[in-house]
Design a protein around this motif. Structure first.
Motif, PDB file in Angstrom:
ATOM      1  N   MET A   1      -0.028 -21.683   2.876  1.00  0.00           N
ATOM      2  CA  MET A   1       0.632 -21.311   1.430  1.00  0.00           C
ATOM      3  C   MET A   1       0.576 -19.677   2.146  1.00  0.00           C
ATOM      4  SD  MET A   1      -1.240 -21.809  -2.124  1.00  0.00           S
ATOM      5  CE  MET A   1      -1.207 -20.785  -3.151  1.00  0.00           C
ATOM      6  N   ALA A   2       1.451 -18.985   1.322  1.00  0.00           N
ATOM      7  CA  ALA A   2       1.576 -17.427   0.935  1.00  0.00           C
ATOM      8  C   ALA A   2       0.100 -16.551   0.580  1.00  0.00           C
ATOM      9  CB  ALA A   2       3.053 -17.221   0.973  1.00  0.00           C
ATOM     10  N   LYS A   3      -0.516 -15.479   1.073  1.00  0.00           N
ATOM     11  CA  LYS A   3      -0.758 -14.587   0.380  1.00  0.00           C
ATOM     12  C   LYS A   3      -0.184 -14.608  -0.833  1.00  0.00           C
ATOM     13  CE  LYS A   3      -3.763 -10.362   0.686  1.00  0.00           C
ATOM     14  NZ  LYS A   3      -3.922  -9.786   2.263  1.00  0.00           N
ATOM     15  N   THR A   4      -0.901 -13.586  -1.572  1.00  0.00           N
ATOM     16  CA  THR A   4      -1.020 -13.373  -3.107  1.00  0.00           C
ATOM     17  C   THR A   4      -0.687 -11.754  -3.050  1.00  0.00           C
ATOM     18  OG1 THR A   4      -0.596 -14.991  -4.610  1.00  0.00           O
ATOM     19  CG2 THR A   4      -0.663 -12.805  -5.993  1.00  0.00           C
ATOM     20  N   VAL A   5      -0.419 -10.982  -3.121  1.00  0.00           N
ATOM     21  CA  VAL A   5      -1.475  -9.092  -2.982  1.00  0.00           C
ATOM     22  C   VAL A   5      -0.787  -8.872  -4.087  1.00  0.00           C
ATOM     23  CG1 VAL A   5      -0.452  -6.861  -2.130  1.00  0.00           C
ATOM     24  CG2 VAL A   5       0.226  -9.139  -0.559  1.00  0.00           C
ATOM     25  N   SER A   6      -1.886  -8.447  -4.460  1.00  0.00           N
ATOM     26  CA  SER A   6      -2.049  -7.524  -5.890  1.00  0.00           C
ATOM     27  C   SER A   6      -1.589  -6.502  -5.951  1.00  0.00           C
ATOM     28  CB  SER A   6      -3.535  -7.538  -6.416  1.00  0.00           C
ATOM     29  OG  SER A   6      -4.888  -6.996  -5.660  1.00  0.00           O
ATOM     30  N   LEU A   7      -1.592  -5.138  -7.383  1.00  0.00           N
ATOM     31  CA  LEU A   7      -0.980  -4.137  -7.522  1.00  0.00           C
ATOM     32  C   LEU A   7      -2.071  -3.257  -6.626  1.00  0.00           C
ATOM     33  CD1 LEU A   7       0.924  -1.919  -8.921  1.00  0.00           C
ATOM     34  CD2 LEU A   7      -0.273  -2.303 -10.757  1.00  0.00           C
ATOM     35  N   GLU A   8      -3.441  -3.641  -6.924  1.00  0.00           N
ATOM     36  CA  GLU A   8      -4.437  -2.865  -6.883  1.00  0.00           C
ATOM     37  C   GLU A   8      -4.468  -2.288  -4.721  1.00  0.00           C
ATOM     38  OE1 GLU A   8      -5.072  -5.387  -8.551  1.00  0.00           O
ATOM     39  OE2 GLU A   8      -4.907  -3.980 -10.242  1.00  0.00           O
ATOM     40  N   GLU A   9      -4.418  -3.653  -3.800  1.00  0.00           N
ATOM     41  CA  GLU A   9      -4.038  -3.923  -2.675  1.00  0.00           C
ATOM     42  C   GLU A   9      -2.121  -3.579  -2.343  1.00  0.00           C
ATOM     43  OE1 GLU A   9      -4.057  -7.617   0.990  1.00  0.00           O
ATOM     44  OE2 GLU A   9      -4.163  -7.765  -1.377  1.00  0.00           O
ATOM     45  N   LEU A  10      -1.470  -3.475  -3.030  1.00  0.00           N
ATOM     46  CA  LEU A  10      -0.620  -2.778  -3.025  1.00  0.00           C
ATOM     47  C   LEU A  10      -0.899  -1.243  -3.087  1.00  0.00           C
ATOM     48  CD1 LEU A  10       2.290  -2.826  -2.127  1.00  0.00           C
ATOM     49  CD2 LEU A  10       2.515  -2.521  -4.216  1.00  0.00           C
ATOM     50  N   LYS A  11      -1.302  -0.424  -4.048  1.00  0.00           N
ATOM     51  CA  LYS A  11      -1.903   0.545  -3.650  1.00  0.00           C
ATOM     52  C   LYS A  11      -3.008   1.794  -2.706  1.00  0.00           C
ATOM     53  CE  LYS A  11      -0.010   1.419  -8.744  1.00  0.00           C
ATOM     54  NZ  LYS A  11       0.617   2.296  -8.380  1.00  0.00           N
ATOM     55  N   GLN A  12      -3.297   0.414  -2.781  1.00  0.00           N
ATOM     56  CA  GLN A  12      -4.702   0.970  -1.487  1.00  0.00           C
ATOM     57  C   GLN A  12      -4.201   1.202  -0.053  1.00  0.00           C
ATOM     58  OE1 GLN A  12      -7.516  -1.598  -1.387  1.00  0.00           O
ATOM     59  NE2 GLN A  12      -8.824  -1.737  -3.277  1.00  0.00           N
ATOM     60  N   HIS A  13      -2.430   0.415   0.284  1.00  0.00           N
ATOM     61  CA  HIS A  13      -1.992   0.692   1.134  1.00  0.00           C
ATOM     62  C   HIS A  13      -0.867   1.464   1.122  1.00  0.00           C
ATOM     63  CE1 HIS A  13      -4.412  -3.271   1.894  1.00  0.00           C
ATOM     64  NE2 HIS A  13      -4.814  -2.508   3.032  1.00  0.00           N
ATOM     65  N   THR A  14      -1.107   3.287   1.046  1.00  0.00           N
ATOM     66  CA  THR A  14      -0.699   3.783   0.634  1.00  0.00           C
ATOM     67  C   THR A  14       0.062   4.931   1.613  1.00  0.00           C
ATOM     68  OG1 THR A  14      -1.869   5.073  -0.106  1.00  0.00           O
ATOM     69  CG2 THR A  14      -0.087   3.085  -1.547  1.00  0.00           C
ATOM     70  N   ASN A  15      -0.709   5.030   3.221  1.00  0.00           N
ATOM     71  CA  ASN A  15      -0.554   6.212   4.034  1.00  0.00           C
ATOM     72  C   ASN A  15      -0.674   5.691   4.900  1.00  0.00           C
ATOM     73  OD1 ASN A  15      -2.930   5.093   5.572  1.00  0.00           O
ATOM     74  ND2 ASN A  15      -4.369   5.811   3.304  1.00  0.00           N
TER      75      ASN A  15
END
Length: 129
Positions: free
Chosen positions: A1-15
């Motif tokens: 089953m594929a992992k579900t990425v939240s908006l918060e997690e997406l915004k934490q990985h921006t560098n």
């Protein structure tokens, strides 16, 4: 089953140290590809933390580029609705001071050239007499 990425997690990985991009409802960890990207790292960093689908499709990536994507897949994005609401709240939350500055700035952009044009014709009229 594929992992579900939240908006918060997406915004934490921006560098550059950890960069996730959202393309077509899927989240990709493109950290290892930043230095190799033909368009440069600025292009990828500019799309971090938001839906990069339109930017990705507009460029017209090659089949080779698309073939690399499954190897970088982190998982599915949690909720595109949540992302849209986040963008709307940022736009709606723009300060009135900023909007006023933009409005007055655009008025000045029309006033100065018009004033210069009037001054030029006045100078031509009075200097020819």
């Amino acid at each position: 089953m594929a992992k579900t990425v939240s908006l918060e997690e997406l915004k934490q990985h921006t560098n550059k140290e950890k960069l996730y991009l959202l393309v077509s409802g899927k989240v990709y960890d493109v950290t290892s590809f930043i230095d190799e990207h033909p368009g440069g790292d600025e292009v990828m960093l500019a799309e971090a933390g938001k839906d990069a689908t339109e930017a990705f499709e507009d460029v017209g990536h090659s089949d080779e580029a698309r073939a690399m994507m499954p190897g970088m897949l982190v998982g599915d994005f949690g909720s595109l609705e949540e992302l849209k609401n986040s963008v709307k709240s940022k736009v709606a939350g723009a300060s009135p001071t900023f909007e006023g500055a933009v409005q007055s700035g655009s008025n000045v952009m029309y006033f100065i050239p018009l004033s210069l044009l009037v001054a030029y014709f006045a100078w031509r009229f009075y200097s020819s007499s």
